[in-house]
Motif scaffolding. Structure first.
Motif, mmCIF file in Angstrom:
data_model
loop_
_atom_site.group_PDB
_atom_site.id
_atom_site.type_symbol
_atom_site.label_atom_id
_atom_site.label_comp_id
_atom_site.label_asym_id
_atom_site.label_seq_id
_atom_site.Cartn_x
_atom_site.Cartn_y
_atom_site.Cartn_z
ATOM 1 N N GLN A 180 1.286 -0.784 -0.519
ATOM 2 C CA GLN A 180 0.109 0.113 0.000
ATOM 3 C C GLN A 180 1.037 1.281 -0.051
ATOM 4 O O GLN A 180 0.951 2.028 -0.600
ATOM 5 C CB GLN A 180 -0.859 -0.023 1.623
ATOM 6 C CG GLN A 180 -2.075 0.964 1.407
ATOM 7 C CD GLN A 180 -2.550 1.179 2.632
ATOM 8 O OE1 GLN A 180 -2.492 0.512 3.384
ATOM 9 N NE2 GLN A 180 -2.803 2.326 2.865
ATOM 10 N N ARG A 181 1.968 0.921 0.787
ATOM 11 C CA ARG A 181 3.117 2.636 0.772
ATOM 12 C C ARG A 181 3.856 2.666 -0.617
ATOM 13 O O ARG A 181 3.532 3.609 -0.953
ATOM 14 C CB ARG A 181 4.045 2.306 2.072
ATOM 15 C CG ARG A 181 3.250 2.084 3.670
ATOM 16 C CD ARG A 181 4.221 2.198 4.886
ATOM 17 N NE ARG A 181 4.708 1.203 4.738
ATOM 18 C CZ ARG A 181 5.488 0.624 5.810
ATOM 19 N NH1 ARG A 181 3.482 0.408 6.144
ATOM 20 N NH2 ARG A 181 5.264 -1.408 5.740
ATOM 21 N N LEU A 182 3.776 1.670 -1.292
ATOM 22 C CA LEU A 182 4.522 1.730 -2.152
ATOM 23 C C LEU A 182 3.875 2.377 -3.363
ATOM 24 O O LEU A 182 3.408 2.068 -5.009
ATOM 25 C CB LEU A 182 4.965 0.416 -2.873
ATOM 26 C CG LEU A 182 6.479 -0.272 -2.176
ATOM 27 C CD1 LEU A 182 6.717 -1.758 -2.822
ATOM 28 C CD2 LEU A 182 7.103 0.978 -2.320
ATOM 29 N N ASN A 183 1.419 2.282 -2.998
ATOM 30 C CA ASN A 183 1.138 2.970 -3.865
ATOM 31 C C ASN A 183 0.751 1.848 -5.237
ATOM 32 O O ASN A 183 0.817 1.813 -6.201
ATOM 33 C CB ASN A 183 1.243 4.099 -4.571
ATOM 34 C CG ASN A 183 0.043 5.069 -4.713
ATOM 35 O OD1 ASN A 183 -0.797 4.558 -4.884
ATOM 36 N ND2 ASN A 183 0.428 5.338 -6.138
ATOM 37 N N VAL A 184 0.935 0.814 -4.837
ATOM 38 C CA VAL A 184 0.532 -1.057 -5.689
ATOM 39 C C VAL A 184 -0.386 -1.343 -5.543
ATOM 40 O O VAL A 184 -1.324 -1.138 -4.576
ATOM 41 C CB VAL A 184 1.208 -1.532 -6.226
ATOM 42 C CG1 VAL A 184 3.234 -0.850 -6.579
ATOM 43 C CG2 VAL A 184 1.894 -2.092 -4.862
ATOM 44 N N LEU A 185 -1.211 -2.071 -6.626
ATOM 45 C CA LEU A 185 -2.292 -2.799 -6.591
ATOM 46 C C LEU A 185 -2.308 -4.195 -8.159
ATOM 47 O O LEU A 185 -1.265 -4.336 -7.857
ATOM 48 C CB LEU A 185 -3.571 -1.660 -6.487
ATOM 49 C CG LEU A 185 -4.124 -1.499 -8.286
ATOM 50 C CD1 LEU A 185 -5.849 -1.517 -8.510
ATOM 51 C CD2 LEU A 185 -3.195 0.082 -8.708
ATOM 52 N N ASP A 186 -3.300 -4.872 -7.618
ATOM 53 C CA ASP A 186 -3.544 -6.084 -8.266
ATOM 54 C C ASP A 186 -2.547 -7.144 -8.175
ATOM 55 O O ASP A 186 -2.235 -7.575 -9.084
ATOM 56 C CB ASP A 186 -3.840 -5.595 -9.922
ATOM 57 C CG ASP A 186 -4.277 -6.231 -10.333
ATOM 58 O OD1 ASP A 186 -5.459 -6.734 -10.435
ATOM 59 O OD2 ASP A 186 -4.056 -6.359 -12.094
ATOM 60 N N TYR A 187 -1.590 -7.072 -6.963
ATOM 61 C CA TYR A 187 -0.863 -8.276 -6.823
ATOM 62 C C TYR A 187 -2.450 -9.606 -6.046
ATOM 63 O O TYR A 187 -3.552 -9.479 -6.125
ATOM 64 C CB TYR A 187 -0.440 -8.260 -5.565
ATOM 65 C CG TYR A 187 -0.460 -6.996 -4.444
ATOM 66 C CD1 TYR A 187 -1.235 -7.487 -3.350
ATOM 67 C CD2 TYR A 187 -0.476 -5.885 -4.815
ATOM 68 C CE1 TYR A 187 -1.870 -7.227 -2.199
ATOM 69 C CE2 TYR A 187 -1.194 -5.247 -2.974
ATOM 70 C CZ TYR A 187 -1.546 -5.474 -2.077
ATOM 71 O OH TYR A 187 -2.848 -4.976 -1.444
ATOM 72 N N GLU A 271 -3.360 4.148 7.604
ATOM 73 C CA GLU A 271 -3.607 5.050 6.302
ATOM 74 C C GLU A 271 -2.471 4.911 5.485
ATOM 75 O O GLU A 271 -1.408 5.201 5.714
ATOM 76 C CB GLU A 271 -3.367 6.903 6.900
ATOM 77 C CG GLU A 271 -5.633 6.965 7.749
ATOM 78 C CD GLU A 271 -4.880 8.885 7.797
ATOM 79 O OE1 GLU A 271 -4.069 9.124 7.929
ATOM 80 O OE2 GLU A 271 -6.056 8.687 8.677
ATOM 81 N N HIS A 272 -2.550 5.669 4.041
ATOM 82 C CA HIS A 272 -1.035 5.793 2.802
ATOM 83 C C HIS A 272 0.228 6.781 3.063
ATOM 84 O O HIS A 272 -0.038 7.496 4.635
ATOM 85 C CB HIS A 272 -1.483 6.205 1.981
ATOM 86 C CG HIS A 272 -0.376 6.131 1.030
ATOM 87 N ND1 HIS A 272 -0.244 5.553 -0.252
ATOM 88 C CD2 HIS A 272 0.290 7.418 0.448
ATOM 89 C CE1 HIS A 272 0.936 5.318 -0.669
ATOM 90 N NE2 HIS A 272 0.782 6.407 -0.768
ATOM 91 N N VAL A 273 1.005 5.831 3.770
ATOM 92 C CA VAL A 273 2.332 6.023 4.115
ATOM 93 C C VAL A 273 3.339 6.376 3.005
ATOM 94 O O VAL A 273 3.508 5.571 2.250
ATOM 95 C CB VAL A 273 2.472 6.492 5.056
ATOM 96 C CG1 VAL A 273 4.228 7.103 5.854
ATOM 97 C CG2 VAL A 273 1.949 5.864 6.346
ATOM 98 N N GLY A 274 4.191 7.450 2.599
ATOM 99 C CA GLY A 274 4.245 7.231 1.254
ATOM 100 C C GLY A 274 6.381 6.664 1.478
ATOM 101 O O GLY A 274 6.604 6.167 2.623
ATOM 102 N N PRO A 275 6.444 5.690 0.415
ATOM 103 C CA PRO A 275 7.528 4.638 1.114
ATOM 104 C C PRO A 275 8.571 5.665 0.996
ATOM 105 O O PRO A 275 9.506 5.325 1.885
ATOM 106 C CB PRO A 275 7.981 4.313 -0.796
ATOM 107 C CG PRO A 275 7.572 5.078 -1.470
ATOM 108 C CD PRO A 275 5.751 5.941 -0.469
ATOM 109 N N GLY A 276 8.579 6.927 0.927
ATOM 110 C CA GLY A 276 9.715 7.042 1.970
ATOM 111 C C GLY A 276 9.862 8.535 3.028
ATOM 112 O O GLY A 276 10.841 8.563 4.007
ATOM 113 N N ALA A 277 9.108 7.593 3.984
ATOM 114 C CA ALA A 277 8.430 8.134 4.826
ATOM 115 C C ALA A 277 9.348 8.070 6.005
ATOM 116 O O ALA A 277 9.665 6.851 6.417
ATOM 117 C CB ALA A 277 7.087 8.233 5.551
#
Length: 362
Positions: A180-187, A271-277
């Motif tokens: 989710q933090r990588l902002n990917v889906l459809d796995y 909640e969404h967190v960016g991968p660099g957080a």
């Protein structure tokens, strides 16, 4: 008459070593005189799939965008496996580009097969947690064709793990939160099972076996990324000369430097967190969610329940929630009102797959 290029070779070599895969057996599998086995997929992608002849390793062609995405996030992927050495995420073992004169160059990845060893597997499933286009016609009885079934084929069944259920539920949450933090889906959540033999049920471990499996599985000071030692996740290398992987070994400039670990995990995705957080370091041993690994060639993806042996892994982690995917979500919402489909936001996808695992395990 071809050239082969390898990306981030030292990184993947260290990861292979941490999984107990020696360079000799890895090369023997990939360079065997026996032919690769072509895998016919019902995936909508145009990728080609191959298995090594011994079925240990999976090869899949990828486009340039997917390769760049993997290499850009390689550092935090490795860090995730270091912090959660029993992660269900697919284990990438190599990234390559092959160029044949007069032909287009092709990129491909090498992965550890989730379904290994597959000698007695009864059924295989590719789960996305939705219903639209999630039915596959099973192979006719007695057919030698292997069909990977989908969500609707699994309805009415359960993954029966008893005391290991909580481990699986939490690990799926940990891994899908990372995606989710990588902002990917459809796995996909890959699942297969086979019946346990009578002597495999309720095994009484000897004290020596328990010590060995505990060392492999539970040692809190372990890391799966040592360069000069062959081990398994959870094991402490005996060679004092071995050293952890450093970023400079890869020869790559990686774009994300953030830690993806968290101090606690709730039943729902955060909640969404960016991968660099920046997030806290793991504060305690329990959060790493480890378990006793079985004495098998592919222990990370194998979980024994009271009656069945399950093979479980999360694959296909390259689909970013781009503008194009947002438009696809809108179109599918209009076409399939009130029904669940695969193209949803990473937050919703994470929650839905976690819920599927909750609902289909006992």
């Amino acid at each position: 008459e071809f050239s082969l290029e390898t990306f981030a070779g030292p990184v993947f070599a260290s990861l292979r070593g941490s999984l107990g895969i020696t360079e000799e057996e890895y090369q023997q599998s990939l360079c065997s005189e026996n032919c690769y086995l072509q895998f016919i997929s019902n995936s909508k992608s145009k990728a080609d799939f191959f298995l090594t002849n011994d079925k240990r390793f999976f090869l899949k062609t990828q486009n340039k965008r997917e390769i760049k995405f993997l290499l850009a996030n390689l550092k935090i992927y490795i860090k995730h496996l270091k912090n959660y050495p029993h992660s269900l995420l697919v284990k990438f073992l190599g990234v390559h580009k092959i160029r044949i004169p007069g032909s287009r160059k092709k990129y491909f990845i090498v992965m550890q097969s989730v379904f290994y060893p597959d000698d007695r597997i009864n059924a295989r499933y590719d789960i996305k947690g939705c219903e639209v286009s999630r039915w596959t016609e099973p192979a006719p009885e007695g057919s030698q064709i292997i069909v990977v079934l989908k969500d609707l084929n699994f309805e009415g069944q359960f993954i029966s793990l008893e005391h290991q259920r909580s481990w699986l539920v939490q690990q799926v949450e940990i891994d899908t939160n990372f995606l989710q933090r990588l902002n990917v889906l459809d796995y996909s959540f890959l699942l297969a099972y086979q019946p346990l033999h009578q002597d495999e049920r309720n095994q009484s471990l000897s004290f020596a076996s328990l010590i060995v499996r505990t060392k492999r599985s539970v040692n809190p000071g372990s890391s799966p990324v040592y360069t000069s030692v062959v081990g398994v996740p959870g094991a402490v290398p005996d060679d004092d000369a071995s050293r952890p992987f450093s970023e400079s070994d890869s020869g790559l400039k990686l774009s994300h430097d953030g830690d993806t670990t968290g101090s606690s995990f709730s039943p729902t995705c955060p909640e969404h967190v960016g991968p660099g957080a920046d997030t806290p370091e793991i504060p305690d041993f329990k959060t790493q969610n480890r378990r006793l690994l079985p004495n098998l060639k592919n222990p990370l993806h194998v979980i024994d329940g009271p009656e069945q042996r399950y093979f479980i892994g999360i694959i296909d982690i390259f689909t970013v929630y781009s503008f194009k995917k947002r438009l696809e979500h809108l179109w599918k919402s209009l076409r399939h009102p009130g029904r669940s489909f695969s193209t949803v936001s990473p937050d919703a996808y994470c929650l839905r797959l976690c819920q599927w695992v909750q609902d289909h395990t006992k």
